[in-house]
Motif scaffolding. Structure first.
Motif, PDB file in Angstrom:
ATOM      1  N   THR A  60     -52.696   6.783  17.590  1.00 20.86           N
ATOM      2  CA  THR A  60     -51.868   7.525  18.543  1.00 20.86           C
ATOM      3  C   THR A  60     -51.055   6.617  19.461  1.00 20.86           C
ATOM      4  O   THR A  60     -50.037   7.042  19.999  1.00 20.86           O
ATOM      5  N   ASP A  61     -51.503   5.360  19.652  1.00 20.83           N
ATOM      6  CA  ASP A  61     -50.768   4.420  20.500  1.00 20.83           C
ATOM      7  C   ASP A  61     -49.758   3.580  19.729  1.00 20.83           C
ATOM      8  O   ASP A  61     -49.082   2.736  20.308  1.00 20.83           O
ATOM      9  N   GLY A  62     -49.670   3.821  18.426  1.00 21.64           N
ATOM     10  CA  GLY A  62     -48.683   3.103  17.636  1.00 21.64           C
ATOM     11  C   GLY A  62     -49.185   1.825  17.001  1.00 21.64           C
ATOM     12  O   GLY A  62     -48.385   1.059  16.450  1.00 21.64           O
ATOM     13  N   ARG A  63     -50.482   1.574  17.063  1.00 24.81           N
ATOM     14  CA  ARG A  63     -51.031   0.395  16.387  1.00 24.81           C
ATOM     15  C   ARG A  63     -51.096   0.668  14.884  1.00 24.81           C
ATOM     16  O   ARG A  63     -51.536   1.734  14.466  1.00 24.81           O
ATOM     17  N   LEU A  64     -50.694  -0.317  14.083  1.00 28.02           N
ATOM     18  CA  LEU A  64     -50.797  -0.169  12.635  1.00 28.02           C
ATOM     19  C   LEU A  64     -52.208  -0.620  12.241  1.00 28.02           C
ATOM     20  O   LEU A  64     -52.450  -1.796  11.972  1.00 28.02           O
ATOM     21  N   VAL A  65     -53.133   0.332  12.230  1.00 30.23           N
ATOM     22  CA  VAL A  65     -54.551   0.004  12.096  1.00 30.23           C
ATOM     23  C   VAL A  65     -54.988  -0.154  10.643  1.00 30.23           C
ATOM     24  O   VAL A  65     -55.912  -0.911  10.347  1.00 30.23           O
ATOM     25  N   ASP A  66     -54.337   0.544   9.730  1.00 32.14           N
ATOM     26  CA  ASP A  66     -54.732   0.468   8.316  1.00 32.14           C
ATOM     27  C   ASP A  66     -53.833  -0.535   7.606  1.00 32.14           C
ATOM     28  O   ASP A  66     -52.977  -0.180   6.797  1.00 32.14           O
ATOM     29  N   VAL A  67     -54.052  -1.815   7.910  1.00 33.37           N
ATOM     30  CA  VAL A  67     -53.173  -2.876   7.408  1.00 33.37           C
ATOM     31  C   VAL A  67     -53.280  -3.004   5.896  1.00 33.37           C
ATOM     32  O   VAL A  67     -52.263  -3.169   5.193  1.00 33.37           O
ATOM     33  N   GLN A  68     -54.491  -2.944   5.375  1.00 30.66           N
ATOM     34  CA  GLN A  68     -54.674  -3.114   3.940  1.00 30.66           C
ATOM     35  C   GLN A  68     -53.952  -2.029   3.146  1.00 30.66           C
ATOM     36  O   GLN A  68     -53.291  -2.308   2.145  1.00 30.66           O
ATOM     37  N   SER A  69     -54.071  -0.783   3.596  1.00 31.56           N
ATOM     38  CA  SER A  69     -53.381   0.319   2.908  1.00 31.56           C
ATOM     39  C   SER A  69     -51.868   0.176   3.035  1.00 31.56           C
ATOM     40  O   SER A  69     -51.123   0.514   2.103  1.00 31.56           O
ATOM     41  N   PHE A  70     -51.419  -0.318   4.168  1.00 30.46           N
ATOM     42  CA  PHE A  70     -49.988  -0.553   4.368  1.00 30.46           C
ATOM     43  C   PHE A  70     -49.478  -1.592   3.375  1.00 30.46           C
ATOM     44  O   PHE A  70     -48.465  -1.375   2.694  1.00 30.46           O
ATOM     45  N   TYR A  91     -43.652  -8.039  14.933  1.00 29.68           N
ATOM     46  CA  TYR A  91     -44.621  -7.413  15.829  1.00 29.68           C
ATOM     47  C   TYR A  91     -46.024  -7.534  15.233  1.00 29.68           C
ATOM     48  O   TYR A  91     -46.210  -7.356  14.022  1.00 29.68           O
ATOM     49  N   PRO A  92     -47.029  -7.811  16.046  1.00 25.94           N
ATOM     50  CA  PRO A  92     -48.416  -7.820  15.552  1.00 25.94           C
ATOM     51  C   PRO A  92     -48.829  -6.425  15.104  1.00 25.94           C
ATOM     52  O   PRO A  92     -48.390  -5.423  15.673  1.00 25.94           O
ATOM     53  N   PHE A  93     -49.682  -6.363  14.093  1.00 25.46           N
ATOM     54  CA  PHE A  93     -50.135  -5.067  13.591  1.00 25.46           C
ATOM     55  C   PHE A  93     -50.838  -4.265  14.679  1.00 25.46           C
ATOM     56  O   PHE A  93     -50.745  -3.039  14.720  1.00 25.46           O
ATOM     57  N   GLN A  94     -51.558  -4.949  15.574  1.00 27.02           N
ATOM     58  CA  GLN A  94     -52.345  -4.252  16.584  1.00 27.02           C
ATOM     59  C   GLN A  94     -51.571  -3.998  17.879  1.00 27.02           C
ATOM     60  O   GLN A  94     -52.158  -3.561  18.870  1.00 27.02           O
ATOM     61  N   SER A  95     -50.285  -4.256  17.883  1.00 26.26           N
ATOM     62  CA  SER A  95     -49.489  -4.010  19.094  1.00 26.26           C
ATOM     63  C   SER A  95     -49.205  -2.524  19.246  1.00 26.26           C
ATOM     64  O   SER A  95     -49.002  -1.805  18.266  1.00 26.26           O
ATOM     65  N   THR A  96     -49.191  -2.051  20.482  1.00 26.27           N
ATOM     66  CA  THR A  96     -48.858  -0.653  20.760  1.00 26.27           C
ATOM     67  C   THR A  96     -47.345  -0.510  20.890  1.00 26.27           C
ATOM     68  O   THR A  96     -46.611  -1.492  20.955  1.00 26.27           O
ATOM     69  N   ARG A  97     -46.888   0.733  20.945  1.00 25.63           N
ATOM     70  CA  ARG A  97     -45.451   0.972  21.113  1.00 25.63           C
ATOM     71  C   ARG A  97     -44.955   0.345  22.414  1.00 25.63           C
ATOM     72  O   ARG A  97     -43.876  -0.242  22.467  1.00 25.63           O
ATOM     73  N   ARG A  98     -45.726   0.479  23.468  1.00 25.85           N
ATOM     74  CA  ARG A  98     -45.318  -0.063  24.766  1.00 25.85           C
ATOM     75  C   ARG A  98     -45.252  -1.586  24.714  1.00 25.85           C
ATOM     76  O   ARG A  98     -44.330  -2.196  25.270  1.00 25.85           O
ATOM     77  N   GLU A  99     -46.215  -2.192  24.062  1.00 26.41           N
ATOM     78  CA  GLU A  99     -46.194  -3.648  23.945  1.00 26.41           C
ATOM     79  C   GLU A  99     -44.995  -4.120  23.125  1.00 26.41           C
ATOM     80  O   GLU A  99     -44.402  -5.163  23.412  1.00 26.41           O
ATOM     81  N   ARG A 100     -44.610  -3.353  22.132  1.00 27.87           N
ATOM     82  CA  ARG A 100     -43.449  -3.736  21.315  1.00 27.87           C
ATOM     83  C   ARG A 100     -42.151  -3.590  22.096  1.00 27.87           C
ATOM     84  O   ARG A 100     -41.182  -4.321  21.836  1.00 27.87           O
ATOM     85  N   GLU A 101     -42.110  -2.659  23.022  1.00 31.48           N
ATOM     86  CA  GLU A 101     -40.926  -2.544  23.885  1.00 31.48           C
ATOM     87  C   GLU A 101     -40.731  -3.826  24.692  1.00 31.48           C
ATOM     88  O   GLU A 101     -39.617  -4.347  24.812  1.00 31.48           O
ATOM     89  N   VAL A 102     -41.814  -4.323  25.259  1.00 36.78           N
ATOM     90  CA  VAL A 102     -41.739  -5.552  26.044  1.00 36.78           C
ATOM     91  C   VAL A 102     -41.391  -6.741  25.148  1.00 36.78           C
ATOM     92  O   VAL A 102     -40.555  -7.573  25.490  1.00 36.78           O
ATOM     93  N   LEU A 103     -42.040  -6.814  23.966  1.00 36.42           N
ATOM     94  CA  LEU A 103     -41.746  -7.897  23.036  1.00 36.42           C
ATOM     95  C   LEU A 103     -40.291  -7.889  22.615  1.00 36.42           C
ATOM     96  O   LEU A 103     -39.664  -8.945  22.470  1.00 36.42           O
ATOM     97  N   SER A 104     -39.741  -6.706  22.411  1.00 43.36           N
ATOM     98  CA  SER A 104     -38.345  -6.592  21.999  1.00 43.36           C
ATOM     99  C   SER A 104     -37.416  -7.220  23.029  1.00 43.36           C
ATOM    100  O   SER A 104     -36.469  -7.942  22.690  1.00 43.36           O
TER     101      SER A 104
END
Length: 475
Positions: free
Chosen positions: A57-67, A92-105
């Motif tokens: 729900t926070d935008g973390r890509l948690v299922d990396v293997q399936s991805f 972006y790191p797989f475990q980054s949230t949407r908010r963290e990616r905004e800052v990284l951007s």
């Protein structure tokens, strides 16, 4: 099995009791067999719904293997590719949230602008004024008025994706949005980020005594950039501004990576990122992260080493074909250089070249991967049962340098071995392989066969050596 006609002279010997009699011996068996009853199934392209399903729900890509598996199985839909590549290539790191990616951007934006401003300022100070505009180092390039991201009410916004979700829609609850409710808060936040970026850029090594090497790289870049994918809509037409952006990215990378600088072919690698990311800033960082992992391929020693590994693989999988190519004075497999350097970009149509790039970069199937280890375990278990439960397969050293891209190379050679075996010298090999195969390869067939070959290699290598299982009596 493939035909061996025309090679009986290699496969005969005189009978020991009659010198006039010749016995045709069976050919040396190939070390890997591709069973017809284990056809590999390809999947559908990764769509938006499936991609979002890998996230919490926070935008973390948690299922990396399936991805990674989904990308490997079917590639990525065009409208999802930009977001998928941001994870796939480490933006972006797989475990980054949407908010963290905004800052990284935003950080990526300011850092890139600071790096670019630094080398342009340096060249402007050391370049005669008459050459400044020609080299793109004039004063207009040194202004920082264009360094604010797109969600800020400032003139000339850049293509920074701050405050956006994966679907491209604006986010209204990000930390930057809430932190910038007033213009004063916004100004302070921007000034802080810009200052941090300038400090970052100043700390990056830049050899001011090596300016002539920088200028040499710029001259080569200026020759290569206009030739980059000129038939693609992103780069077609005179005075295309995207070519200037490509130039700036390549120079920025070359200046701040003096151990690599610029090598021909990097422009073709970068253009893929530029087309997909549709952003100068994001293209730079994806390109940089990717190059930092494979830069040795652009160095002479690095590529020669990779070609040597490919030779070893072909010798194991198809020794007869390797021997024939060696007799044609092409045993160094130098014609595979372009395949490996550009990840088969010139061998497939453009859209398929993006797909093979993301399939290989998914790193789902390598000899060190879970799928390969499972195949080896199955082979060991079957061999153990065949031996009546008295022999245990020894776990040998895994050749992790036999990467999937090398299996793709070997697959292309293996799949066209009949025509290659008819070549009589290096000229005919080059003519057939380099010119004849380009844009005439079936992507799905090649990837399926490469996967089958890798799994078959796992099975063959797992049962090479074994040791007796000794039952020790308890004391």
């Amino acid at each position: 099995m493939a035909e061996y006609s025309g090679y009986s002279d290699r496969l005969t010997r005189s009978c020991s009791f009659d010198s006039t009699f010749e016995q045709i011996l069976p050919p040396e068996q190939w070390k890997i067999y591709l069973s017809k009853d284990s056809d590999i199934k390809r999947g559908q392209k990764l769509d938006r719904s499936t991609f979002n399903g890998f996230m919490d729900t926070d935008g973390r890509l948690v299922d990396v293997q399936s991805f990674r598996q989904a990308v490997f199985r079917g590639g990525v839909e065009k409208d999802v590719r930009r977001d998928a590549w941001a994870f796939l290539f480490g933006l972006y790191p797989f475990q980054s949230t949407r908010r963290e990616r905004e800052v990284l951007s935003m950080e990526y934006h300011y850092r890139y602008e600071a790096l670019k401003a630094r080398w342009k300022a340096l060249l402007a100070l050391t370049t005669p004024s008459s050459d400044a505009l020609e080299n793109g180092t004039g004063e207009t390039y040194l202004s920082r008025k264009n360094t604010l991201p797109s969600n800020c009410p400032q003139p000339n916004p850049t293509d920074c994706r701050c405050g956006q979700t994966e679907g491209g829609k604006s986010s209204s609850n990000g930390p930057l949005h809430s932190a910038m409710k007033t213009s004063e808060d916004q100004k302070l936040q921007m000034e802080c980020m810009e200052l941090q970026a300038r400090i970052y850029a100043e700390r990056e090594p830049l050899d001011i005594d090596n300016l002539e090497s920088f200028r040499k790289s710029i001259r080569i870049i200026d020759k290569d950039v206009p030739r980059t994918d000129r038939d693609h809509p992103h780069f077609k037409g005179p005075d295309n501004p995207n070519l200037s952006r490509l130039r700036d990215i390549l120079i920025t990378f070359a200046v701040f990576h003096p151990e690599v600088t610029y090598a021909q072919g990097m422009n073709d690698v970068l253009s893929r990122f530029f087309v997909v990311m549709d952003s100068e800033v994001e293209s730079y960082w994806c390109f940089t992260i990717y190059l930092e992992t494979i830069y040795k391929d652009f160095l002479e020693d690095g590529m020669l080493h990779k070609l040597e590994i490919l030779q070893q693989m072909l010798q194991e999988i198809d020794p007869l074909l390797y021997e024939h190519l060696a007799q044609c004075d092409i045993g160094d497999l130098m014609f595979c250089h372009r395949w490996l350097l550009l990840c088969f970009k010139r061998e497939f149509p453009y859209e398929e070249s993006l797909m093979i790039f993301e399939i290989i970069s998914s790193q789902h199937l390598e000899l060190s991967s879970e799928t390969a280890e499972r195949a080896r375990d199955v082979a060991r278990a079957r061999d153990f049962l065949k031996g009546g439960g008295y022999k245990r397969i020894h776990a040998g050293v895994v050749r992790t340098d036999f990467t999937f891209e090398l299996f793709v190379c070997t697959t292309i050679l293996y799949d066209n071995r009949k025509a290659l075996m008819e070549c009589v010298d290096s000229a005919t090999v080059f003519q057939y392989v380099v010119n004849g195969l380009s844009y005439n390869l079936d992507l799905q067939h090649v990837v399926c066969l490469a996967e089958k070959m890798l799994l078959a290699y796992c099975t063959a290598s797992a049962v090479k050596d074994s040791f007796e299982l000794v039952e020790h009596e308890s004391d």
